[in-house]
Write a protein that holds these residues in place. Structure first.
Motif, mmCIF file in Angstrom:
data_model
loop_
_atom_site.group_PDB
_atom_site.id
_atom_site.type_symbol
_atom_site.label_atom_id
_atom_site.label_comp_id
_atom_site.label_asym_id
_atom_site.label_seq_id
_atom_site.Cartn_x
_atom_site.Cartn_y
_atom_site.Cartn_z
ATOM 1 N N TRP A 397 0.824 -1.210 0.000
ATOM 2 C CA TRP A 397 0.000 0.000 0.000
ATOM 3 C C TRP A 397 0.865 1.269 0.000
ATOM 4 O O TRP A 397 0.537 2.247 -0.680
ATOM 5 N N ALA A 398 1.977 1.244 0.726
ATOM 6 C CA ALA A 398 2.853 2.421 0.757
ATOM 7 C C ALA A 398 3.368 2.722 -0.650
ATOM 8 O O ALA A 398 3.423 3.879 -1.076
ATOM 9 N N ALA A 399 3.745 1.671 -1.383
ATOM 10 C CA ALA A 399 4.260 1.898 -2.735
ATOM 11 C C ALA A 399 3.148 2.400 -3.654
ATOM 12 O O ALA A 399 3.347 3.309 -4.458
ATOM 13 N N LYS A 400 1.959 1.819 -3.532
ATOM 14 C CA LYS A 400 0.827 2.267 -4.359
ATOM 15 C C LYS A 400 0.538 3.747 -4.109
ATOM 16 O O LYS A 400 0.399 4.536 -5.046
ATOM 17 N N LYS A 401 0.460 4.115 -2.841
ATOM 18 C CA LYS A 401 0.150 5.509 -2.504
ATOM 19 C C LYS A 401 1.284 6.430 -2.970
ATOM 20 O O LYS A 401 1.032 7.525 -3.459
ATOM 21 N N ALA A 402 2.514 5.968 -2.784
ATOM 22 C CA ALA A 402 3.648 6.811 -3.174
ATOM 23 C C ALA A 402 3.584 7.095 -4.674
ATOM 24 O O ALA A 402 3.878 8.205 -5.115
ATOM 25 N N MET A 403 3.183 6.111 -5.448
ATOM 26 C CA MET A 403 3.184 6.312 -6.903
ATOM 27 C C MET A 403 2.038 7.174 -7.380
ATOM 28 O O MET A 403 2.107 7.760 -8.449
ATOM 29 N N GLU A 404 0.981 7.233 -6.577
ATOM 30 C CA GLU A 404 -0.142 8.118 -6.943
ATOM 31 C C GLU A 404 0.294 9.574 -6.935
ATOM 32 O O GLU A 404 -0.240 10.402 -7.637
ATOM 33 N N GLN A 405 1.286 9.838 -6.099
ATOM 34 C CA GLN A 405 1.701 11.212 -5.842
ATOM 35 C C GLN A 405 2.320 11.862 -7.065
ATOM 36 O O GLN A 405 3.192 11.277 -7.695
#
Ligand code: SF4
Ligand code: SF4
Lengths: 405, 400
Positions: A397-405
């Protein structure tokens, strides 16, 4: 060098984050002081061992999320936890795969002779899962001191034996050496014959988790053929060979995807500018190198890997110095006896629902940094038996959210 | 030995997590070596400088650094072992063989000049038998042939041109035994518009350090650093193509050998492919590669892994169109510099190598690539395959 994403920490959460980002085609650097805790704790994937035996994991998790709004699982949410878990299992291809037994936890024998709940298990452990009903023979090896067959067999009311090892009488042998021997046909032949001789009506054989590193299923099947009954692995003391298989598989996959994989080096300093982190310095005396990134993920674990350090008064994270939830003064860190609940286990970094670090008022501290894994606050993974689940879900989830940024 | 012969490290940070035990190539193949946890921090707690060494198995640590790379507590395990080994060997005395193996730089010039004779001898069964019987250099090993002209001699007749200057630390082995690697390095750098210069240089001293001879290694470092300092102070950076020499100069010179000026050198010293990768990062790498349909497998040497720069050769070679390249999933090759030449260690060295061989066989490549001369020797010995330095393939991808 510049990266889309730098992940600090090489445990399961960091590896999951790296996989998630590499899969999306990002340029990733993963850096770890050591190889993380996979060889220390992990043999199987615990998600929530604490829930009642017959509960479906899905139901157990959604109830847990309702009851524990501060828990990392509640930040990630049920759907994403499941996505993370299936992303993890997709990394393994037959014959060595991870699976569930039914749709809840299963119970596997431990090196201490208890049955412990867990969720995903490798194929090499399936024959021992929920094995109380069976009648098994536990086989240990003389000279391999990380596994005592008697311990395991006693409480289960099974039989335990210790076989002498060919070639090295009287010498001590490590789990890795034993695993390597197991990969040799001639060794399996000798051991297989010995085990067969010792069977008296048992319908399965439990051995320490040392059935080879590269192709454990082949080793297992060959042994089964030689012995004539099912064989399964039982977790041992560290180093965990099943944990190493997980680490090796991630490493192989990540390097093939072009991820820069740096193990052995620690971050000496993070370069901060306002609410952003611009990159990190990796120190390898006497050289210090700067790596810049658009986003970063902190996945350094708790005390063992040095993700959190305890001073006299307070506990902190040495890289970003983020606020750590502290349960009062040092006297309150530990329970009275070893088996008590120790509040220190609940310490960790505060984050918002997108895993960004926040201060006590809920304000994000660093906008392009996310936090994943056991360093997060709000859980007690040892009690909950949720270590790997938390690592996988929050790494993903951290990677998914980071990439949304 | 001088009064404080070895640096001191702290073993007490070990938490006994056994991660190091998961990766040690030696304890995986022989129960004679107890593994990094016990050999390093475990035994260190009982060692005293004034007491004699008690554990002969310490000499079996191959010095691969792999344990250091997985320890989350930052225990300098291989360093503890090296220091304990140095003390053990100092007390026990070293055979003439070890002197010969670590001082080859003294006679390699002559050996190259008379390469026809030397190579005949090195391949000769009687000579190998003598070396085995009297020197304990295992006769099953091929001894590396010498070349003439040497790389340095070739370079003397070569006129290097380019816009910017770059200095090259080529190391002994490239000079006298594998000069084409040196040539390829020069050609690739020139293709990127660099004029290559060769600063004066001696053996880096790693073979001696690897054999626990701190004093001898330090002597080599003290000779090299002033040459290298002069180079970087004139504004020229230095690259190396041998990851072992590179690791030695960049890290061991300062940390273990305390050589004045070595920190400054380290800042300006780069692995060849690390340097090329930096060029690419800034958009300055010549990437006019031709199609190069070849199936190769790349092996990352231990010293490259411990440089902590990732796998730059793999990053660069992946740019070559239709080159099929796979990373070999194996650890130490087992040669360990001079370790695998020693009769009493040959079998351990081969056992370690078997795992690498199996990993190579799984990939079934036409050519194997690796940055370290020791690994190249060992992989040739294990597989009989053609083994090159990655720079040779990169050069060929341009010049064909
Ligand atoms: S990895 Fe480090 S901390 Fe763990 S046992 Fe080895 S030396 Fe000790
Ligand atoms: S340096 Fe290599 S051989 Fe020596 S203890 Fe460490 S892992 Fe084992």
């Amino acid at each position: 060098m510049h990266y889309d994403l730098i992940i600090i920490g090489m445990g399961l959460s960091g590896l999951m984050a790296a996989k998630t980002a590499a899969e999306a085609g990002r340029k990733v650097l993963i850096v770890g002081k050591g190889m993380g805790c996979l060889t220390l704790f992990s043999n199987t994937i615990d998600v929530l061992g604490k829930i009642p035996e017959t509960t479906r994991l899905r139901d157990g998790l959604s109830q847990w999320i309702q009851d524990h709004p501060e828990h990392p699982y509640s930040k990630v949410g049920l759907t994403r936890i499941e996505e993370g878990l299936s992303s993890f299992t997709s990394l393994f291809y037959p014959p060595y795969i991870f699976q569930t037994i039914g749709d809840g936890n299963c119970f596997i024998p431990t090196g201490a002779g208890t049955m412990r709940p867990t969720y995903l298990i490798p194929d090499t452990m399936v024959a021992g899962a929920s094995g109380k009903e069976k009648k098994g023979l536990i086989v240990g090896f003389k000279g391999f001191r990380d596994f005592y067959a008697g311990y395991v067999a006693g409480p289960l009311n099974w039989r335990g034996i210790a076989l002498p090892l060919p070639e090295t009488p009287g010498q001590e042998i490590s789990a890795t050496a034993l695993s390597r021997w197991m990969e040799k046909e001639s060794f399996r032949k000798t051991i297989g014959q010995e085990i067969k001789k010792n069977l008296s009506g048992e319908t399965c054989v439990g051995v320490p988790a040392i059935l080879g590193i590269n192709d454990p299923i082949k080793v297992k099947m060959d042994l089964e053929e030689k012995i004539g009954v099912g064989v399964f692995e039982i977790p041992t003391l560290p180093p965990s060979i099943p944990g190493m298989r997980i680490f090796n598989r991630f490493k192989e996959w990540l390097i093939r995807r072009g991820v820069n994989f740096l193990s052995g080096y620690s971050i000496s300093k993070a370069s901060l500018k306002g609410k952003r982190c611009e990159g990190v310095y990796i120190h390898h005396p006497p050289v210090s190198s700067f790596y810049s990134a658009d986003r970063l993920i902190l996945a350094t674990g708790r005390f063992i890997g040095g993700g959190l350090v305890a001073g006299r008064e307070r506990i902190s994270d040495p890289i970003f110095n983020l606020p750590v939830r502290q349960p009062g003064s040092q006297e309150e860190w530990f329970g009275k006896s070893f088996f008590d609940e120790h509040p220190i286990h609940r310490m960790g970094i505060l984050t918002d629902s997108s895993l960004r670090p926040i201060d006590e008022t809920g304000e994000p501290i660093l906008e392009n940094v996310r936090v994943a894994g056991t360093i997060l606050s709000g859980h007690h993974c040892v009690n909950e038996k949720s270590r790997e689940g938390i690592e996988i879900a929050t790494g993903y989830w951290a990677a998914k959210k980071a990439m949304e940024q | 030995m001088n009064k404080k012969p070895w640096p001191k490290s702290n073993p007490d940070v070990c938490i006994r997590c056994a991660a190091c035990m998961a990766v040690c190539p030696v304890s995986r193949v022989t129960p004679l070596f107890p593994g990094p946890k016990q050999a390093g921090p475990g035994a260190e707690r009982f060692r005293k400088t004034e007491d004699p060494s008690v554990d002969p198995w310490i000499d079996l640590c191959i010095g691969c650094h792999l344990c250091d790379l997985v320890c989350s507590s930052g225990v300098p395990i291989s360093e503890l072992n090296l220091i304990a080994r140095a003390k053990y060997l100092d007390e026990k005395g070293r055979p003439l063989r070890d002197w010969l193996l670590t001082h080859s730089y003294l006679f390699s010039g002559i050996a190259s000049f008379f390469s026809v004779i030397t190579n005949f001898l090195l391949k000769n069964r009687a000579f190998k038998w003598i070396a085995d019987a009297f020197l304990s250099i295992d006769r099953r090993r091929e001894l590396p042939p010498y070349q003439s002209p040497t790389f340095r001699q070739w370079f003397r007749g070569h006129h290097s041109t380019g816009e910017k200057k770059i200095a090259y630390f080529y190391g002994c082995y490239i000079n006298t035994n594998e000069m084409d690697v040196g040539k390829a390095t020069v050609q690739v750098l020139e293709a990127n518009n660099f004029e290559v210069i060769l600063p004066p240089q001696e053996c880096c001293g790693l073979p001696m350090l690897g054999n626990g001879n701190f004093k001898g290694a330090r002597k080599m470092g003290l000779k090299n650093v002033p040459f290298l300092l002069k180079t970087i102070r004139s504004g020229v950076e230095i690259i190396f193509s041998s990851t072992s020499c590179g690791y030695m100069i960049r890290h061991d010179y300062s940390r273990l050998l305390n050589i004045p000026g070595s920190e400054e050198v380290a800042e300006h010293l780069f692995d060849l492919f690390e340097f090329l990768r930096n060029l690419r990062e800034n958009g300055n790498l010549n990437t006019h590669f031709k199609e190069f349909p070849l199936k190769v497998a790349y092996f990352a040497p231990c010293h490259l892994r411990s440089l902590g720069i990732g796998l730059p050769a793999l990053d660069i070679l992946r740019l070559i169109p239709s080159l099929q390249i796979e990373n070999i999933e194996a650890d130490c090759c087992g040669l360990g510099g001079t370790f695998g030449f020693k009769k009493e260690k040959y079998d351990i060295s081969q056992e370690i190598g078997k795992d690498l061989k199996a990993a190579i066989n799984r990939l079934n490549p036409e050519i194997v690539l690796t940055d370290c001369e020791g690994c190249r020797m060992q992989i040739r010995h294990l597989t009989g395959l053609k083994v090159l330095h990655p720079i040779q393939i990169l050069r060929d991808a341009w010049m064909r």
